[in-house]
Structures are given as C-alpha cells and as structure tokens.
Motif scaffolding. Sequence first.
Motif, PDB file in Angstrom:
ATOM      1  N   LEU A  58       0.677  -1.283  -0.151  1.00  0.00           N
ATOM      2  CA  LEU A  58       0.076   0.105   0.017  1.00  0.00           C
ATOM      3  C   LEU A  58       0.906   1.207   0.035  1.00  0.00           C
ATOM      4  O   LEU A  58       0.753   2.386  -0.614  1.00  0.00           O
ATOM      5  CB  LEU A  58      -0.761   0.091   1.247  1.00  0.00           C
ATOM      6  CG  LEU A  58      -2.216  -0.833   1.185  1.00  0.00           C
ATOM      7  CD1 LEU A  58      -2.856  -1.147   2.650  1.00  0.00           C
ATOM      8  CD2 LEU A  58      -3.011  -0.491   0.418  1.00  0.00           C
ATOM      9  N   ASN A  59       2.012   1.480   0.893  1.00  0.00           N
ATOM     10  CA  ASN A  59       2.626   2.523   0.920  1.00  0.00           C
ATOM     11  C   ASN A  59       3.404   2.824  -0.411  1.00  0.00           C
ATOM     12  O   ASN A  59       3.819   3.929  -0.836  1.00  0.00           O
ATOM     13  CB  ASN A  59       3.820   2.381   1.970  1.00  0.00           C
ATOM     14  CG  ASN A  59       3.152   2.607   3.361  1.00  0.00           C
ATOM     15  OD1 ASN A  59       2.030   3.508   3.435  1.00  0.00           O
ATOM     16  ND2 ASN A  59       3.631   2.081   4.422  1.00  0.00           N
ATOM     17  N   ASN A  60       3.865   1.732  -1.247  1.00  0.00           N
ATOM     18  CA  ASN A  60       4.628   1.703  -2.343  1.00  0.00           C
ATOM     19  C   ASN A  60       3.616   2.225  -3.407  1.00  0.00           C
ATOM     20  O   ASN A  60       4.182   2.870  -4.311  1.00  0.00           O
ATOM     21  CB  ASN A  60       4.997   0.362  -2.822  1.00  0.00           C
ATOM     22  CG  ASN A  60       6.516  -0.031  -2.068  1.00  0.00           C
ATOM     23  OD1 ASN A  60       7.208   0.897  -1.519  1.00  0.00           O
ATOM     24  ND2 ASN A  60       6.750  -1.206  -1.816  1.00  0.00           N
ATOM     25  N   LEU A  61       2.328   1.971  -3.512  1.00  0.00           N
ATOM     26  CA  LEU A  61       1.450   2.164  -4.471  1.00  0.00           C
ATOM     27  C   LEU A  61       0.911   3.780  -4.380  1.00  0.00           C
ATOM     28  O   LEU A  61       0.575   4.137  -5.419  1.00  0.00           O
ATOM     29  CB  LEU A  61       0.210   1.530  -4.219  1.00  0.00           C
ATOM     30  CG  LEU A  61       0.229  -0.103  -4.801  1.00  0.00           C
ATOM     31  CD1 LEU A  61      -1.112  -0.793  -4.599  1.00  0.00           C
ATOM     32  CD2 LEU A  61       0.570   0.034  -6.448  1.00  0.00           C
ATOM     33  N   GLN A  64       1.780   9.232  -1.033  1.00  0.00           N
ATOM     34  CA  GLN A  64       1.917   9.560   0.414  1.00  0.00           C
ATOM     35  C   GLN A  64       1.774   8.240   1.049  1.00  0.00           C
ATOM     36  O   GLN A  64       1.059   7.404   0.902  1.00  0.00           O
ATOM     37  CB  GLN A  64       1.101  10.670   1.030  1.00  0.00           C
ATOM     38  CG  GLN A  64       1.501  11.965   0.292  1.00  0.00           C
ATOM     39  CD  GLN A  64       0.212  12.921   0.858  1.00  0.00           C
ATOM     40  OE1 GLN A  64      -0.563  12.741   1.539  1.00  0.00           O
ATOM     41  NE2 GLN A  64       0.418  14.136   0.549  1.00  0.00           N
ATOM     42  N   PRO A  65       2.577   7.963   2.223  1.00  0.00           N
ATOM     43  CA  PRO A  65       2.413   6.698   2.917  1.00  0.00           C
ATOM     44  C   PRO A  65       1.063   6.807   3.598  1.00  0.00           C
ATOM     45  O   PRO A  65       0.757   7.547   4.027  1.00  0.00           O
ATOM     46  CB  PRO A  65       3.473   6.811   3.969  1.00  0.00           C
ATOM     47  CG  PRO A  65       3.862   8.067   3.957  1.00  0.00           C
ATOM     48  CD  PRO A  65       3.819   8.727   2.799  1.00  0.00           C
ATOM     49  N   GLU A  83      -3.167  10.594   7.470  1.00  0.00           N
ATOM     50  CA  GLU A  83      -4.015  11.231   6.969  1.00  0.00           C
ATOM     51  C   GLU A  83      -4.646  10.844   5.548  1.00  0.00           C
ATOM     52  O   GLU A  83      -5.768  10.553   5.246  1.00  0.00           O
ATOM     53  CB  GLU A  83      -3.909  12.966   6.898  1.00  0.00           C
ATOM     54  CG  GLU A  83      -3.695  13.314   8.288  1.00  0.00           C
ATOM     55  CD  GLU A  83      -3.711  14.799   8.166  1.00  0.00           C
ATOM     56  OE1 GLU A  83      -3.830  15.712   6.879  1.00  0.00           O
ATOM     57  OE2 GLU A  83      -3.454  15.979   9.101  1.00  0.00           O
ATOM     58  N   ALA A  84      -3.425  10.476   4.799  1.00  0.00           N
ATOM     59  CA  ALA A  84      -3.864   9.803   3.572  1.00  0.00           C
ATOM     60  C   ALA A  84      -4.360   8.590   3.531  1.00  0.00           C
ATOM     61  O   ALA A  84      -5.391   8.218   2.828  1.00  0.00           O
ATOM     62  CB  ALA A  84      -2.382   9.874   2.587  1.00  0.00           C
TER      63      ALA A  84
END
Length: 265
Positions: A58-61, A64-65, A83-84
């Motif tokens: 998810l963080n790579n996609l 923003q993390p 927040e993202a």
Amino acid sequence: MNEQPLIAALSLQRAGAPRVGGDRIRLLEAIARHGTIAAAAREVGLSYKTAWDAVGTLNNLFEQPLVEAAPGGRTGGNARVTEAGQALIAGFGLLEGALTKALGVLEGGVSAPEKALNTLWSLTMRTSNRNTLRCTVTRVTLGAVNAEVELALTDGHSLTAVITERSATEMGLAPGVEVFALIKASFVMLAAGGDPGRISACNRLTGIVAGRTDGPVNTEIILDLGNCKSITAVITHTSADALGLAPGVPATALFKASHVILAMP
C-alpha cells in the motif's frame, strides 16, 4: 428466487499494479483502531508477515504513505494510519456504498446481472510482481531503438529503466509523468552495506533490512528504503547467510535497467 440484494465488493487498481480491495481497507481500519500491525493482523485473520507485506504494498502504491510503522515482530511495533490512509478508508467506503446502490438498479433491470458485471470483476486481476513502486519521470533519453527513462522514487532514491522507444512514445513519458516501476524479486541482487563499488547494474537502492523469511532453498529479504518505501529480493539461503543479512543490517539492492517494467497509472 434469491431475495438477497447484491452487495458491491469494490477493488481499486492501476494498470500493472496490485489491486486494493476491501480486505486491505479492513486491515487499515484495524491498524487505526489498535495502533499495531500485529493486533490488526489478528483481528482480520492474517499472519503478521502477510499484514506487514500488505502495508508495504500500500505504501509503495500511493504518493504519500498510508501507514507509518516500525518493525516490532509479531508482538510489538507501533503503527499509525496517516491522513492519506484515513482519506482512502473514507473514500473507499463512499465508493463502495455508491456502487452497491448502482448494482441494485442494475439487478432490477437486467435478467442476468452476473453477465453485466464481468467487466467489473475483471478489475480484480492481480500482478505477480513482488515490487511495484510509484515513481515520477525526471528525464527521458530517446534512442533509435530504446529509450532510457530516469525516475524519482523518493528524495534519496532514483531508478533507471530501459524500454523501447516506441513504448516510451506511446506512453507519453516526459518529466513529471507518474508511472509504476515493476521489478521481479528474483531480479534484485543484494550487497552487504552501502556502495558495492564498480558494478554494471545502474540501479542501486541502499536501505536497512526490515524482514527476512527463510525457505529450504531461497530467502526473501525486505529492504526498507526510507519514506515508507521498500523493495523485496529473493536470493539463495546460502547467499543471505554469507552476506550476514538480518533485520537492522544495511544492504544495497542492485538490478539492471532492462529489468524494470513501466506501467502507467
């Protein structure tokens, strides 16, 4: 006759990238409630490793993390949904609710709604690529046959891909364009420590080993690149031992520019 209404199971996906479905949104919600990936994994019925890998994907996609987490093993390690991430949870819920209403209309007007939904179900197709990294094009050098594409991954890391000139032109690649870089885990070589010295692989990503999973022959190494980005390599168990790769140890991922596949959002 089945009187139960159709309920939408929304799946989000960019071209060439893994899907984000309700299962991962539920994991995000559980992380927000518990503050740890371990506790969230138990709630949604996943292993700790599967949940940790899902967070990395998810963080790579996303630009923003979505989750800021510290590795802590199966019993610890704090995690915070950003927040993202909260915005994704809220937006996904709104879309899923709207789609469920749309399906109700469709079911009432079509005698065989399952045929009309084939296009929607095709969105759940997944890629087998272990590494899918969101990048921004910084430079494109066109040649007679191939094109060299330089990419920004994070403030401290960049990638280079070599693709056909025709593909670069058809994709409209230019500085500022967002793409996904796909690299098979088996294409990623590892070197202990930082700069490995003179070597032909132009892609070098230095980070810290965040996870190691050993199999009978191969070992999976997850390298934390910072800024909530990571890359995974699959190497032999013997090589992992010889390099002394363990959580907390610095290492460098190396791979050829020709091994980077680009996909458009």
